[in-house]
Design an enzyme around this catalytic site. Structure first.
Site, PDB file in Angstrom:
ATOM      1  N   CYS A  43       0.157   3.805   2.683  1.00  0.00           N
ATOM      2  CA  CYS A  43       0.568   3.264   3.987  1.00  0.00           C
ATOM      3  C   CYS A  43       2.057   3.507   4.225  1.00  0.00           C
ATOM      4  O   CYS A  43       2.476   3.919   5.317  1.00  0.00           O
ATOM      5  CB  CYS A  43       0.294   1.769   4.059  1.00  0.00           C
ATOM      6  SG  CYS A  43      -1.441   1.297   3.930  1.00  0.00           S
ATOM      7  N   CYS A  72       0.845  -1.208   0.000  1.00  0.00           N
ATOM      8  CA  CYS A  72       0.000   0.000   0.000  1.00  0.00           C
ATOM      9  C   CYS A  72       0.877   1.254   0.000  1.00  0.00           C
ATOM     10  O   CYS A  72       1.543   1.555   0.993  1.00  0.00           O
ATOM     11  CB  CYS A  72      -0.922  -0.027   1.222  1.00  0.00           C
ATOM     12  SG  CYS A  72      -1.781   1.526   1.552  1.00  0.00           S
TER      13      CYS A  72
END
Length: 333
Positions: free
Chosen positions: A271, A268
């Site tokens: 993230c 991600c």
């Protein structure tokens, strides 16, 4: 003679009755040697209630027949491949799948009320994207100035607003369609939970959805999310720390006034961008806020239990009670 004529008439009547169930006709065009192989996996159901069927292409043709007790969505995957190349909605009707051997991902699916809307939705989205010049705007977004980015986002929001309006109009006109259920399943963590429960309840009156796995699992997730509304006690769990020592969540939040859990994954991008910021905050707020991280790839069931539908997601707890939920929801660039 009368008996023979009667039997013949009966046979003709039986043969003229329409078929029930679904009939998926698959046709591949182009050079068949470009395909990964000639075996297709027909996947359906959900993670908790999955099933699969296998069909072999013969001269680029195949047919899959069956009967659904409840509508659902399916995917086609070549044997040995990890990812499906086409997903579609299936109902008890005739469906045609046209595959270009050179580009299976561009396969087209026609047939069924829900899939017809999906195709209309895609056409509408492509037409709007062309009229707003979305492709060219996105290509220049990363190198644009802040002022230019603001203008691009303004255009994008208008485009997305029209797409959302088209989708919303369909769901309002078809509140118990398979597409509406699919939307609720994907957005259950981003919509007001009371609204989701009310819309899910409408499906309970329909016999076709009596054993629908998507409906049942979405209800379960909605119930979990409701249990995690601010003020409710957080579900307890045990996870190993970086040294491999098991730690119980209740032992952490009981010793800290405020606890934050970051749900993330290594693949991600947002993230990974957020990770150093969280690490810096953990250091600055040491003694005031306890920060923990949960990798959703390693703890999928835990992420579901906490109603995490997208990442990065940060959940804040005060004395074990959820006080704040922050997830990635925005659809803009």
């Amino acid at each position: 003679k009368l008996l023979l004529i009667g039997a013949a008439a009966l046979m003709a009547a039986c043969s003229s009755q329409p078929e029930t169930g679904y009939n998926v006709n698959i046709a591949v065009s182009g050079d068949l040697a470009q395909l990964p192989n000639d075996t297709l996996i027909f996947n359906g159901g959900t993670k908790k209630a999955p099933f699969a069927d296998t069909v072999v292409l013969v001269n680029g043709q195949a047919t899959i027949k069956g009967e659904l007790t409840t509508p659902t969505y399916y995917s086609l995957t070549f044997k040995g491949e990890k990812r499906a190349f086409k997903r579609f909605f299936l109902e008890n009707t005739k469906v045609n799948v046209a595959i270009d051997a050179a580009d299976p991902k561009a396969a087209t699916v026609t047939g069924g009320a829900t899939q017809t809307f999906i195709n209309e939705m895609n056409e509408k989205q492509e037409a709007l994207a062309a009229s707003y010049g979305i492709d060219s705007l996105m290509k220049g977004y990363s190198k644009a100035t802040d002022e230019e980015k603001a203008k691009i986002e303004e255009v994008y929001d208008k485009y997305q607003g029209e797409v959302d309006a088209f989708e919303k109009a369909y769901m309002e006109a078809n509140p118990t369609s398979l597409y509406t259920l699919s939307y609720l399943a994907s957005e259950v963590g981003n919509l007001p939970i009371d609204e989701v429960e009310a819309k899910l309840a409408a499906f309970d009156t329909l016999p076709a959805y009596a054993n629908n796995a998507v409906l049942n699992e979405t209800k379960e997730v909605a119930a979990l999310i409701k249990s995690l509304q601010p003020g409710n006690q957080a579900p307890d769990f045990v996870q190993n720390d970086p040294d491999g020592k098991p730690i119980r969540f209740s032992d952490i939040y009981s010793k800290n006034k405020l606890t934050m859990i970051d749900f993330w994954a290594s693949w991600c991008g947002p993230c990974m961008m957020l990770s150093p910021v969280i690490a810096e905050l953990a250091e600055e707020l040491e003694g005031k806020v306890k920060v923990g991280k949960v990798n959703v790839d390693d703890e999928q069931e835990l992420a579901i239990e906490y109603g995490v539908m997208s990442i990065p997601t940060l959940i804040f707890f005060k004395n074990g009670e959820k006080v704040k939920f922050s997830g990635e929801k925005r659809k803009t660039p």
